[in-house]
Design a protein around this motif. Sequence first.
Motif, PDB file in Angstrom:
ATOM      1  N   GLU A 134       1.113  -1.173  -0.198  1.00 49.24           N
ATOM      2  CA  GLU A 134      -0.241   0.490   0.148  1.00 49.24           C
ATOM      3  C   GLU A 134       0.688   1.875  -0.121  1.00 49.24           C
ATOM      4  OE1 GLU A 134      -3.875   2.027   2.520  1.00 49.24           O
ATOM      5  OE2 GLU A 134      -2.760   0.159   3.542  1.00 49.24           O
ATOM      6  N   PRO A 160      -3.609   1.561  -2.425  1.00 48.51           N
ATOM      7  CA  PRO A 160      -4.696   0.835  -1.866  1.00 48.51           C
ATOM      8  C   PRO A 160      -5.245   0.323  -2.839  1.00 48.51           C
ATOM      9  CG  PRO A 160      -5.523   3.810  -1.839  1.00 48.51           C
ATOM     10  CD  PRO A 160      -3.967   3.513  -2.590  1.00 48.51           C
ATOM     11  N   LEU A 186      -4.014  -3.978  -2.629  1.00 50.15           N
ATOM     12  CA  LEU A 186      -4.690  -4.383  -1.544  1.00 50.15           C
ATOM     13  C   LEU A 186      -5.343  -5.572  -2.620  1.00 50.15           C
ATOM     14  CD1 LEU A 186      -5.163  -1.879   1.299  1.00 50.15           C
ATOM     15  CD2 LEU A 186      -2.746  -3.338   0.683  1.00 50.15           C
TER      16      LEU A 186
END
Length: 308
Positions: free
Chosen positions: A120, A125, A128
């Motif tokens: 991350e 993000p 992920l």
Amino acid sequence: MMELLPVIESILTLFILIIIGFTAYRAGVITRTGVTGLSSLLVNITLPCLILQSMQVPVTSDRIGQMQVIFLIELLVYTVSFGCAFIVPYLFHSSRFEAGVLRFMLIFSNLGFMGYPVCETFFGPESLFYVTLINIPFGLLVFTLGIFLLRPDLIQQPDFRKICSPGLVFSLIGLAFFFTGVTIPSPVSESISLLGSVTTPLAMIVIGSLLATLPVGAMIGDIRIWVISLFRLGILPLIILIILRPLVADPLLLGVPVLLVAMPVAANTVLLAEEYGANAELASKGVFLSTLLSVVTIPLMALLIGTG
């Protein structure tokens, strides 16, 4: 310029937990029997819950192609890892059980606690989802082939009570849920998530407790651990990067798998070695040293991948 502080904080968090376990053992708060009990709790309850929860991923049509690429990349990763794991232990005069621990450390990296925050930090993000996908074959392989690596005698004399562990059962259930789109309802999912969340801190405490049983010099004085760390943190991810760079254009599909290969030795090595009667002290040294060295190697590997 990359922001390395979150990565360093993640690694230091691991060490603080290891130190707590080390201190608790030396102070008599945790006994050797207590360490065995904690390991059994982790392997049979919290770790299976963590694996099951990680497989609760919504799959959309536009992600199917990405999933196929990720699984092909992971096939390459494990092929290279198994090749190195087969050869490297022959460099040392180790028993077959010690060789099994060394092979386990070469194949399985710390995808869980370190993989998510590190990816991350470097990729954002959106990375992920890929980390979660890569954790799926990891969880299945740890509780199948991983067990046979740690206990090679089970191949000749199978003990189905050991082989059919909660980890394997939960991995198969999670895999079935993943491909069928079944979602675990509340409050069961929250309970599973809470149980899974204690795996990392308890695992680090167990590692610290096991290290407390060793002389200080033994933690970093084993040449085998240095060689394993060299392959785990440097050689293996470099091989994967060299193979994938001309084949994969997407920076996430290239960077996330390579960076996850560059993670230190999986904490699961210690837990499963303790649970299955392998050399847990050797595994603890591998987790400790590789995690320590990863403070330097992970940022360097990220630079080579091209995240900065």
